[in-house]
Design a protein around this motif. Structure first.
Motif, PDB file in Angstrom:
ATOM      1  N   ASP A 214       5.387 -12.073  -5.346  1.00  0.00           N
ATOM      2  CA  ASP A 214       6.175 -11.652  -6.564  1.00  0.00           C
ATOM      3  C   ASP A 214       8.071 -10.890  -6.163  1.00  0.00           C
ATOM      4  N   ARG A 215       9.003 -10.542  -6.160  1.00  0.00           N
ATOM      5  CA  ARG A 215       9.768  -9.482  -5.037  1.00  0.00           C
ATOM      6  C   ARG A 215       8.790  -8.541  -5.007  1.00  0.00           C
ATOM      7  N   THR A 217       6.127  -6.769  -4.390  1.00  0.00           N
ATOM      8  CA  THR A 217       4.870  -7.884  -3.597  1.00  0.00           C
ATOM      9  C   THR A 217       5.375  -7.066  -2.014  1.00  0.00           C
ATOM     10  N   GLU A 246      13.563 -15.008  -0.580  1.00  0.00           N
ATOM     11  CA  GLU A 246      13.839 -15.252  -2.194  1.00  0.00           C
ATOM     12  C   GLU A 246      14.148 -15.995  -2.350  1.00  0.00           C
ATOM     13  N   LEU A 249      10.196 -17.712  -3.138  1.00  0.00           N
ATOM     14  CA  LEU A 249       9.999 -17.410  -4.893  1.00  0.00           C
ATOM     15  C   LEU A 249      10.562 -18.321  -6.163  1.00  0.00           C
ATOM     16  N   GLU A 253       8.529 -20.169  -8.817  1.00  0.00           N
ATOM     17  CA  GLU A 253       8.471 -20.428 -10.204  1.00  0.00           C
ATOM     18  C   GLU A 253       9.278 -21.334 -10.958  1.00  0.00           C
TER      19      GLU A 253
END
Length: 328
Positions: A214-215, A217, A246, A249, A253
């Motif tokens: 995720d952001r 990590t 980004e 990610l 999702e």
């Protein structure tokens, strides 16, 4: 475990195999032979019979661990290693037949083997693919019994297409995953037509496609996912398949809604690759046994439905394709 033919090598290899870039420790960590032995032996116990390594992995320690595995097991385990990345600087002119021959002989000594099942040029500069004398040297090495087959590892589709023009190239190792779909457009068909095996590397986009990042990590200082996102050390496409972190990610999702029943997306991402008949095997890495077990779950996953395949393609087209598709 299911097995597939590795092109004109004739080898029957496990469709889920093992890459050893990080076997023995994560990127940047000291190499642990105890950890490597655990992972490698568990892989063999699970039916994996194809191990990919390179002379630069773990500064040569990975080759030693793989050789030890092969010598200690009764099963037939096929070994693929690579040469060329030890060249400094890593440029076209540095590729010379005598130097590559020495690398092959070094790998044989390192692994304690009499012959290499598969030696691969390790992502050489594009110009190397236009030099027949480089490829001819491996015919001599084969005649001497030092290698059984020649393959190449490539960064770009164009390099793969050029490589398979050489009759002695039996395999191509290439990045292919949900975030790098271009090889399926033309290259896969051409490789099949020439009976060239396809070894898929970076199948999880450096871990992005596990769904575990995720952001927040963070990656260790010596981890390429920290220092190579813009290609500062080597080809940018090797890190997250060249996808902006980004952006990746956000795409992951969306993929969660395509595979809603699975918390760990890695087996689904690997199973997606195996729906392509041209693929001989995938070589996800593992820095601990748990990673290996996760990868092996792909064998139990059902094939994605036509709706899921279409959804993966839509997410790629909308979020990833530009600019990644045309760079590699």
């Amino acid at each position: 475990m299911q097995y597939r033919k590795l092109g004109k090598t004739g080898f029957s290899i496990s469709e889920i195999s093992l890459g050893t870039w990080q076997v023995g420790g994560k990127w940047g960590e000291p190499f642990s032979h105890d950890n490597a032995d655990r992972i490698l032996n568990e892989a063999a116990d699970a039916g994996i019979n194809f191990i990919d390594t390179a002379d630069v992995y773990g500064d040569g320690e990975s080759e030693k661990a793989v050789g030890r595995l092969v010598r200690s097991r009764s099963e037939r385990i096929y070994v693929a290693t690579k040469c060329g990345r030890r060249l400094q600087p890593h440029v076209n002119d540095a590729y010379q037949p005598a130097v590559l021959r020495a690398f092959v002989e070094d790998s044989l000594r390192s692994m304690g083997l009499e012959t290499l099942d598969l030696i691969q040029l390790h992502c050489p500069p594009t110009d190397v693919f236009y030099r027949p004398e480089i490829f001819e040297e491996f015919d001599r090495l084969k005649a001497e019994g030092k290698i059984q087959n020649l393959g190449v590892s490539v960064e770009k589709v164009e390099e793969g297409l050029k490589a398979i023009e050489y009759p002695n190239v039996t395999t191509v190792q290439i990045i292919f995953n949900m975030f790098r779909q271009r090889p399926a457009e033309l290259f896969f068909g051409e490789a099949q037509r020439r009976d060239v095996g396809i070894i898929v590397r970076v199948p999880l986009a450096s871990g992005l496609l596990t769904g575990k990042f995720d952001r927040n990590t963070t990656f260790a200082k010596e981890d390429h996912r920290n220092f190579n996102r813009e290609g500062d050390a080597f080809d940018k496409g090797e890190t997250f398949s060249g996808v902006d972190y980004e952006t990746g990610l956000a795409a992951v999702e969306e993929l969660r809604s395509v595979f809603p029943d699975d918390k760990n997306l890695a087996p689904d991402a690997l199973r997606w690759i195996l729906t392509f008949d041209a693929v001989s095997c995938i070589i996800p890495g593992a820095s601990k046994p748990e990673h290996l077990r996760s990868n092996l779950q792909a064998a139990q996953r059902p094939a994605p439905s036509s709706e899921q395949m279409a959804a993966v393609k839509r997410i790629y087209d909308e979020r990833i394709k530009n600019p990644v598709h045309y760079l590699w």
